[in-house]
Every structure is written in C-alpha cells, then in structure tokens.
Design an enzyme around this catalytic site. Structure first.
Site, PDB file in Angstrom:
ATOM      1  N   ARG A 104     -11.498   7.056  29.940  1.00 14.97           N
ATOM      2  CA  ARG A 104     -11.243   5.750  29.361  1.00 14.97           C
ATOM      3  C   ARG A 104     -10.416   4.936  30.339  1.00 14.97           C
ATOM      4  O   ARG A 104      -9.326   5.361  30.730  1.00 14.97           O
ATOM      5  CB  ARG A 104     -10.472   5.960  28.054  1.00 14.97           C
ATOM      6  N   THR A 108      -8.934  -1.623  30.186  1.00 20.47           N
ATOM      7  CA  THR A 108      -9.932  -2.175  29.258  1.00 20.47           C
ATOM      8  C   THR A 108     -10.145  -1.276  28.029  1.00 20.47           C
ATOM      9  O   THR A 108     -10.710  -1.713  27.028  1.00 20.47           O
ATOM     10  CB  THR A 108     -11.298  -2.309  29.954  1.00 20.47           C
ATOM     11  N   ASP A 200      -1.629  12.340  25.086  1.00 27.61           N
ATOM     12  CA  ASP A 200      -2.876  12.404  25.859  1.00 27.61           C
ATOM     13  C   ASP A 200      -3.359  13.858  25.871  1.00 27.61           C
ATOM     14  O   ASP A 200      -2.766  14.726  26.507  1.00 27.61           O
ATOM     15  CB  ASP A 200      -2.631  11.910  27.283  1.00 27.61           C
ATOM     16  N   ASP A 203      -4.205  15.505  29.332  1.00 26.92           N
ATOM     17  CA  ASP A 203      -2.999  15.785  30.124  1.00 26.92           C
ATOM     18  C   ASP A 203      -2.253  16.991  29.564  1.00 26.92           C
ATOM     19  O   ASP A 203      -1.716  17.809  30.322  1.00 26.92           O
ATOM     20  CB  ASP A 203      -2.073  14.561  30.141  1.00 26.92           C
TER      21      ASP A 203
HETATM   22  O1  LIG Z   1     -11.964   6.866  21.398  1.00 27.24           O
HETATM   23  P1  LIG Z   1     -11.533   6.386  22.756  1.00 27.24           P
HETATM   24  O2  LIG Z   1     -10.709   5.142  22.696  1.00 27.24           O
HETATM   25  O3  LIG Z   1     -12.684   6.260  23.703  1.00 27.24           O
HETATM   26  O4  LIG Z   1     -10.512   7.464  23.332  1.00 27.24           O
HETATM   27  C1  LIG Z   1     -10.728   8.824  23.238  1.00 27.24           C
HETATM   28  C2  LIG Z   1     -10.982   9.434  24.574  1.00 27.24           C
HETATM   29  O5  LIG Z   1      -9.783   9.407  25.376  1.00 27.24           O
HETATM   30  C3  LIG Z   1      -9.493  10.723  25.828  1.00 27.24           C
HETATM   31  O6  LIG Z   1     -10.083  10.990  27.042  1.00 27.24           O
HETATM   32  P2  LIG Z   1      -9.513  10.381  28.418  1.00 27.24           P
HETATM   33  O7  LIG Z   1     -10.158   9.072  28.716  1.00 27.24           O
HETATM   34  O8  LIG Z   1      -8.020  10.421  28.385  1.00 27.24           O
HETATM   35  O9  LIG Z   1     -10.079  11.404  29.504  1.00 27.24           O
HETATM   36  P3  LIG Z   1      -9.600  12.906  29.791  1.00 27.24           P
HETATM   37  O10 LIG Z   1     -10.146  13.760  28.697  1.00 27.24           O
HETATM   38  O11 LIG Z   1     -10.191  13.197  31.113  1.00 27.24           O
HETATM   39  O12 LIG Z   1      -8.094  12.907  29.813  1.00 27.24           O
HETATM   40  C4  LIG Z   1     -10.077  11.576  24.725  1.00 27.24           C
HETATM   41  O13 LIG Z   1     -10.236  12.923  25.105  1.00 27.24           O
HETATM   42  C5  LIG Z   1     -11.370  10.879  24.399  1.00 27.24           C
HETATM   43  O14 LIG Z   1     -12.441  11.223  25.243  1.00 27.24           O
HETATM   44  O1  LIG Z   2      -4.136   9.223  21.394  1.00 27.48           O
HETATM   45  C1  LIG Z   2      -5.008   9.368  22.271  1.00 27.48           C
HETATM   46  C2  LIG Z   2      -6.008   8.398  22.501  1.00 27.48           C
HETATM   47  C3  LIG Z   2      -6.939   8.619  23.463  1.00 27.48           C
HETATM   48  N1  LIG Z   2      -6.880   9.759  24.182  1.00 27.48           N
HETATM   49  C4  LIG Z   2      -5.925  10.707  23.986  1.00 27.48           C
HETATM   50  O2  LIG Z   2      -5.905  11.742  24.654  1.00 27.48           O
HETATM   51  N2  LIG Z   2      -5.007  10.464  23.027  1.00 27.48           N
HETATM   52 MG   LIG Z   3      -6.837  11.836  28.868  1.00 27.62          MG
END
Ligand SMILES: O=P(O)(O)OC[C@H]1O[C@H](OP(=O)(O)OP(=O)(O)O)[C@H](O)[C@@H]1O
Ligand SMILES: O=c1cc[nH]c(=O)[nH]1
Ligand SMILES: [Mg+2]
Length: 209
Positions: A104, A108, A200, A203
């Site tokens: 994400r 944006t 997160d 993370d």
């Molecule tokens: O519903 P949304 O607003 O799209 O957010 C949710 C997304 O955000 C996080 O991923 P992230 O983009 O942090 O990637 P990662 O798993 O690599 O940390 C989570 O694991 C989802 O995939």
């Molecule tokens: O709360 C949140 C939202 C998006 N992605 C995450 O990992 N945590």
């Molecule tokens: Mg993430």
C-alpha cells in the site's frame, strides 16, 4: 451479497488481544497469527462437502463420511498474508498456495502490485484469500479482481481484523465473496491504520520498520 462471518471464539479473541499488545515481539506475534489462522480454518471449512464411503473398522464394515476432495488454493497477499499460510496448511495439507504481492502506497493508500503467481487450475479451486488486515479494502479488492481475471470463481476472504470501511469496499465491489474475520474494529485513522488494530502487521511479523 454474501454475509460477513465474525469468528469471535474465546480462544481466538484471547490470542488476538496478545497480538494487539505493542509489547508482544515478532516470535510470539508470528506463532499467534499461525494459531489463529488454523482456528479460523476450522470455521471456514464448515461448508465443505462430505460423501459416504465404505470402510472397514477392526470390528466390521461400515459407511463413514469423508471430504469429497474439493480442490483448495490458499492465496496470501504478500507480505503479511504469509503469516497465515502455515496455520491453514496444517488443516488442509493438500492445498496449493498462490501468491499476490501488493504493498500500500503510504501517501495515496492505493495498492501497488509487484508479484502474482497462481496455480494453473485456479478456476477449478475453492480459494481462501488471506491477509491479516482489511483496512481501506483497496488491497483485498485488487487481489480479488486479479484472481477473477485469472478465472477464479469461488473466493473466501480470511482476515484477522477489519475496519468497517474495508468490509464495505469488498462487499460493494465483490458481493459474491464471503468475508471471515476475527474482529471488526472501530475505524481507520488519518494514515489509514485500523484503530485500535495492531499496528503494521507485516512489520510486526518480519521485524522490519
Ligand atoms: O485494506 P488496505 O488499506 O489496502 O490495507 C491493508 C493492507 O496493508 C497491509 O499491507 P502493506 O501494504 O503494509 O504491505 P506488507 O504486507 O508488505 O507490509 C496489509 O497486510 C494489507 O495488505
Ligand atoms: O492497521 C493496518 C492497516 C493496514 N495495514 C496494516 O498492517 N495495519
Ligand atoms: Mg505493512
């Protein structure tokens, strides 16, 4: 529109509360996520079909119920979805695993695709799409769109925590997809994080920032 199933079993909620705590480290966080994914699988597979087969116990012949051998694909949204795969595989060991890479954009909040590898017979499989967090719903909606483009028809979405906004987004773009969550939280904050949430997820699983 398919319903949202909230799997609020006491064991799941207890484990989820430990995950939410900011003092829980990556090792425990990963183990708890895997355990909750396994417990949620028990409920998600409730609709799986059984058939009667003849078996022989040490006492006599009898008819017994067994799964019809439905083909399943587990599809994690990278990275955080990876943390749920092993728990599901413990209960559905014959499932194939596809991967959809999305992150994400922090400005944006829109998902950016960077990887997609799915089983070639994805259109014949029952799909369990997994991601611990359903926030704005952008990532889940894009992943479902990608799966449908490749021919997928039968998709269930399994998340740990959802924001009401994310549920609404998936339901309006993909009303055929059944959503399973352990908890529906209050809202999103100004950075698109779920409140109270757990931070997160990626993370915390992988120990990055
Ligand atoms: O519903 P949304 O607003 O799209 O957010 C949710 C997304 O955000 C996080 O991923 P992230 O983009 O942090 O990637 P990662 O798993 O690599 O940390 C989570 O694991 C989802 O995939
Ligand atoms: O709360 C949140 C939202 C998006 N992605 C995450 O990992 N945590
Ligand atoms: Mg993430």
């Amino acid at each position: 529109m398919k319903k949202v199933v909230v799997i609020d079993h006491p064991l799941i909620l207890h484990k989820l509360s430990i995950m939410r705590d900011k003092n829980t480290g990556s090792k425990d966080f990963r183990e708890l996520l895997e355990e909750i994914a396994m417990l949620m699988t028990y409920e998600i597979t409730r609709s799986f079909q059984l058939e009667e087969v003849e078996i022989e116990t040490p006492i006599c012949k009898t008819k017994a119920k067994m799964l019809t051998g439905k083909k399943v694909a587990i599809v994690p949204i990278l990275r955080a979805g990876l943390g749920m795969v092993d728990g599901i595989l413990k209960l559905i060991p014959a499932a194939k695993v596809g991967h959809i890479g999305l992150y994400r954009d922090p400005e944006t909040l829109k998902p950016v695709e960077y990887y997609c590898k799915l089983p070639s017979d994805i259109s014949e499989r029952e799909i369990i799409l997994v991601d611990p967090m359903l926030a704005t719903g952008g990532s889940a909606c894009d992943a479902i769109h990608l799966l449908k483009e490749k021919g997928a028809k039968n998709i269930k979405l399994m998340c740990l925590i959802a924001a009401p906004e994310g549920i609404e987004a998936v339901q309006s773009s993909h009303p055929d997809v059944e959503i399973f969550v352990a908890a529906v939280d209050e809202r999103l904050n100004e950075h698109g994080y779920i409140v109270p949430g757990l931070g997160d997820a990626g993370d915390r699983i992988f120990g990055t920032k």
